[in-house]
Design a protein around this motif. Structure first.
Motif, PDB file in Angstrom:
ATOM      1  N   ILE A   6       0.872  -1.182   0.000  1.00  0.00           N
ATOM      2  CA  ILE A   6       0.000   0.000   0.000  1.00  0.00           C
ATOM      3  C   ILE A   6       0.907   1.229   0.000  1.00  0.00           C
ATOM      4  O   ILE A   6       1.713   1.416   0.916  1.00  0.00           O
ATOM      5  N   LEU A   7       0.783   2.034  -1.040  1.00  0.00           N
ATOM      6  CA  LEU A   7       1.563   3.260  -1.166  1.00  0.00           C
ATOM      7  C   LEU A   7       0.611   4.449  -1.071  1.00  0.00           C
ATOM      8  O   LEU A   7      -0.323   4.568  -1.870  1.00  0.00           O
ATOM      9  N   ILE A   8       0.831   5.302  -0.069  1.00  0.00           N
ATOM     10  CA  ILE A   8      -0.035   6.466   0.144  1.00  0.00           C
ATOM     11  C   ILE A   8       0.736   7.725  -0.224  1.00  0.00           C
ATOM     12  O   ILE A   8       1.807   7.990   0.338  1.00  0.00           O
ATOM     13  N   GLU A   9       0.202   8.490  -1.178  1.00  0.00           N
ATOM     14  CA  GLU A   9       0.873   9.681  -1.681  1.00  0.00           C
ATOM     15  C   GLU A   9      -0.090  10.856  -1.733  1.00  0.00           C
ATOM     16  O   GLU A   9      -1.279  10.696  -2.015  1.00  0.00           O
ATOM     17  N   GLN A  10       0.434  12.038  -1.481  1.00  0.00           N
ATOM     18  CA  GLN A  10      -0.358  13.250  -1.611  1.00  0.00           C
ATOM     19  C   GLN A  10      -0.595  13.522  -3.087  1.00  0.00           C
ATOM     20  O   GLN A  10       0.315  13.415  -3.914  1.00  0.00           O
ATOM     21  N   GLN A  11      -1.834  13.847  -3.444  1.00  0.00           N
ATOM     22  CA  GLN A  11      -2.159  14.059  -4.847  1.00  0.00           C
ATOM     23  C   GLN A  11      -1.463  15.290  -5.413  1.00  0.00           C
ATOM     24  O   GLN A  11      -0.970  15.284  -6.538  1.00  0.00           O
ATOM     25  N   GLU A  12      -1.416  16.352  -4.635  1.00  0.00           N
ATOM     26  CA  GLU A  12      -0.786  17.594  -5.060  1.00  0.00           C
ATOM     27  C   GLU A  12       0.020  18.174  -3.901  1.00  0.00           C
ATOM     28  O   GLU A  12      -0.238  17.860  -2.737  1.00  0.00           O
ATOM     29  N   LYS A  13       0.984  18.995  -4.207  1.00  0.00           N
ATOM     30  CA  LYS A  13       1.810  19.612  -3.172  1.00  0.00           C
ATOM     31  C   LYS A  13       1.129  20.855  -2.608  1.00  0.00           C
ATOM     32  O   LYS A  13       1.673  21.963  -2.603  1.00  0.00           O
ATOM     33  N   THR A  14      -0.076  20.653  -2.108  1.00  0.00           N
ATOM     34  CA  THR A  14      -0.825  21.747  -1.487  1.00  0.00           C
ATOM     35  C   THR A  14      -1.338  21.269  -0.140  1.00  0.00           C
ATOM     36  O   THR A  14      -1.485  20.058   0.097  1.00  0.00           O
ATOM     37  N   THR A  15      -1.631  22.206   0.740  1.00  0.00           N
ATOM     38  CA  THR A  15      -2.037  21.845   2.091  1.00  0.00           C
ATOM     39  C   THR A  15      -3.432  21.227   2.150  1.00  0.00           C
ATOM     40  O   THR A  15      -3.776  20.594   3.150  1.00  0.00           O
ATOM     41  N   ASP A  16      -4.237  21.418   1.102  1.00  0.00           N
ATOM     42  CA  ASP A  16      -5.599  20.883   1.124  1.00  0.00           C
ATOM     43  C   ASP A  16      -5.774  19.689   0.192  1.00  0.00           C
ATOM     44  O   ASP A  16      -6.887  19.317  -0.165  1.00  0.00           O
ATOM     45  N   SER A  17      -4.675  19.071  -0.193  1.00  0.00           N
ATOM     46  CA  SER A  17      -4.729  17.970  -1.151  1.00  0.00           C
ATOM     47  C   SER A  17      -5.264  16.690  -0.517  1.00  0.00           C
ATOM     48  O   SER A  17      -5.037  16.404   0.656  1.00  0.00           O
ATOM     49  N   ASP A  18      -5.979  15.899  -1.331  1.00  0.00           N
ATOM     50  CA  ASP A  18      -6.371  14.555  -0.929  1.00  0.00           C
ATOM     51  C   ASP A  18      -5.196  13.603  -1.176  1.00  0.00           C
ATOM     52  O   ASP A  18      -4.116  14.033  -1.612  1.00  0.00           O
ATOM     53  N   PHE A  19      -5.405  12.319  -0.915  1.00  0.00           N
ATOM     54  CA  PHE A  19      -4.302  11.362  -0.998  1.00  0.00           C
ATOM     55  C   PHE A  19      -4.679  10.160  -1.862  1.00  0.00           C
ATOM     56  O   PHE A  19      -5.785   9.622  -1.740  1.00  0.00           O
ATOM     57  N   ASN A  20      -3.756   9.767  -2.732  1.00  0.00           N
ATOM     58  CA  ASN A  20      -3.918   8.542  -3.498  1.00  0.00           C
ATOM     59  C   ASN A  20      -3.427   7.359  -2.677  1.00  0.00           C
ATOM     60  O   ASN A  20      -2.404   7.439  -1.999  1.00  0.00           O
ATOM     61  N   VAL A  21      -4.166   6.273  -2.755  1.00  0.00           N
ATOM     62  CA  VAL A  21      -3.757   5.021  -2.124  1.00  0.00           C
ATOM     63  C   VAL A  21      -3.631   3.987  -3.233  1.00  0.00           C
ATOM     64  O   VAL A  21      -4.599   3.690  -3.936  1.00  0.00           O
ATOM     65  N   ARG A  22      -2.442   3.450  -3.399  1.00  0.00           N
ATOM     66  CA  ARG A  22      -2.196   2.459  -4.452  1.00  0.00           C
ATOM     67  C   ARG A  22      -1.941   1.097  -3.833  1.00  0.00           C
ATOM     68  O   ARG A  22      -1.061   0.941  -2.983  1.00  0.00           O
ATOM     69  N   LEU A  23      -2.706   0.120  -4.263  1.00  0.00           N
ATOM     70  CA  LEU A  23      -2.462  -1.267  -3.904  1.00  0.00           C
ATOM     71  C   LEU A  23      -1.637  -1.879  -5.033  1.00  0.00           C
ATOM     72  O   LEU A  23      -2.113  -2.014  -6.162  1.00  0.00           O
ATOM     73  N   ILE A  24      -0.390  -2.202  -4.736  1.00  0.00           N
ATOM     74  CA  ILE A  24       0.530  -2.715  -5.747  1.00  0.00           C
ATOM     75  C   ILE A  24       0.811  -4.187  -5.436  1.00  0.00           C
ATOM     76  O   ILE A  24       1.374  -4.518  -4.393  1.00  0.00           O
ATOM     77  N   GLU A  25       0.418  -5.046  -6.348  1.00  0.00           N
ATOM     78  CA  GLU A  25       0.581  -6.483  -6.133  1.00  0.00           C
ATOM     79  C   GLU A  25       1.989  -6.941  -6.510  1.00  0.00           C
ATOM     80  O   GLU A  25       2.766  -6.203  -7.117  1.00  0.00           O
ATOM     81  N   GLU A  26       2.285  -8.166  -6.157  1.00  0.00           N
ATOM     82  CA  GLU A  26       3.610  -8.729  -6.385  1.00  0.00           C
ATOM     83  C   GLU A  26       3.994  -8.701  -7.861  1.00  0.00           C
ATOM     84  O   GLU A  26       5.160  -8.528  -8.212  1.00  0.00           O
ATOM     85  N   ASN A  27       3.002  -8.849  -8.743  1.00  0.00           N
ATOM     86  CA  ASN A  27       3.265  -8.848 -10.182  1.00  0.00           C
ATOM     87  C   ASN A  27       3.246  -7.452 -10.804  1.00  0.00           C
ATOM     88  O   ASN A  27       3.351  -7.306 -12.019  1.00  0.00           O
ATOM     89  N   GLY A  28       3.091  -6.412  -9.967  1.00  0.00           N
ATOM     90  CA  GLY A  28       3.092  -5.041 -10.458  1.00  0.00           C
ATOM     91  C   GLY A  28       1.728  -4.460 -10.742  1.00  0.00           C
ATOM     92  O   GLY A  28       1.605  -3.261 -11.020  1.00  0.00           O
ATOM     93  N   LYS A  29       0.695  -5.256 -10.712  1.00  0.00           N
ATOM     94  CA  LYS A  29      -0.661  -4.762 -10.956  1.00  0.00           C
ATOM     95  C   LYS A  29      -1.044  -3.755  -9.879  1.00  0.00           C
ATOM     96  O   LYS A  29      -0.818  -3.986  -8.691  1.00  0.00           O
ATOM     97  N   GLU A  30      -1.646  -2.639 -10.286  1.00  0.00           N
ATOM     98  CA  GLU A  30      -2.014  -1.578  -9.348  1.00  0.00           C
ATOM     99  C   GLU A  30      -3.519  -1.336  -9.336  1.00  0.00           C
ATOM    100  O   GLU A  30      -4.178  -1.401 -10.379  1.00  0.00           O
ATOM    101  N   THR A  31      -4.036  -1.064  -8.144  1.00  0.00           N
ATOM    102  CA  THR A  31      -5.427  -0.651  -7.972  1.00  0.00           C
ATOM    103  C   THR A  31      -5.422   0.639  -7.168  1.00  0.00           C
ATOM    104  O   THR A  31      -4.755   0.723  -6.132  1.00  0.00           O
ATOM    105  N   LEU A  32      -6.147   1.633  -7.648  1.00  0.00           N
ATOM    106  CA  LEU A  32      -6.099   2.974  -7.055  1.00  0.00           C
ATOM    107  C   LEU A  32      -7.318   3.256  -6.191  1.00  0.00           C
ATOM    108  O   LEU A  32      -8.453   2.967  -6.564  1.00  0.00           O
TER     109      LEU A  32
END
Length: 225
Positions: A6-32
């Protein structure tokens, strides 16, 4: 064992930004998925995204840090666990995909300090089956590349107080023959080396109070190289 991240990243470099959560599987498949900033900063339980010195009573890290043994069964902990689960595995396609993976080992990574501090190990769904990822496949934390490039790990304090679980599987009368006392002494010496001197008596009290059945210690420590 299969694993996912699970990779959690800020969507934008702003103080009011939401966050993307990426589920990255062993084979590289991603679900957002997405965590709304509003969900993290309002409601019964919150994360201190703004880094305020005196966070509100709803701040999860403040609430769970240094909690005494008699409070660990409080219903608030169920609410915290459910909130963390909703943030870690947001409802929707990401959670559905996670459910299809049969509980692999989970790695969690984020460069957002306030989210890195959260006790993700507590995360548990609100509805059955009540399966904590940390207790099934295991939950491990990853450090973003370069995060510790300028600091020796031995000198870095942990972002989240480590929760150390020690189970002593014997009866009280069996402790002497099994050398449990020596093991406890080793635990104490280890904590003494990592903690400030003012904490020593507190640690000794925790060790003695909770044996022989169960010991849970949650204190800030310094990484042992």
């Amino acid at each position: 064992m299969a694993f996912a991240t699970i990779l959690i990243e800020q969507q934008e470099k702003t103080t009011d930004s939401d966050f993307n959560v990426r589920l990255i599987e062993e084979n590289g498949k991603e679900t957002l998925g997405t965590i709304k900033r509003l969900d993290l900063t309002t409601g019964r339980w919150t994360a201190n995204l703004d880094g305020v010195v005196a966070p509100p009573p709803s701040d999860i890290v403040t609430y769970v840090s240094g909690v005494t043994p008699d409070r660990r069964s409080h219903p608030d902990f169920n609410g915290i666990a459910e909130t963390l689960h909703d943030w870690l595995l947001p409802p929707g396609v990401l959670r559905q995909r996670w459910a299809s993976l049969a509980n692999p080992r989970l790695y969690v990574e984020t460069s957002v300090e306030a989210l890195d501090q959260l006790p993700w190990e507590m995360a548990c769904p609100a509805k059955p089956p009540f399966q904590r990822p940390a207790l099934i496949g295991g939950l491990c934390r990853l450090s973003p590349p370069g995060a510790r490039a300028t600091t020796l790990m031995a000198n870095m304090p942990s972002n989240w107080p480590f929760r150390i679980l020690i189970v002593v599987g014997c009866k009280a009368e069996e402790e002497l023959a099994l050398g449990i006392g020596k093991e406890v002494d080793t635990i104490e010496r280890t904590f003494f080396r990592l903690e400030r001197a003012s904490r020593r008596e507190q640690i000794r009290g925790q060790v003695g109070q909770l044996l022989p059945s169960l010991l849970i210690v949650a204190r800030p420590v310094v990484h042992d190289p």
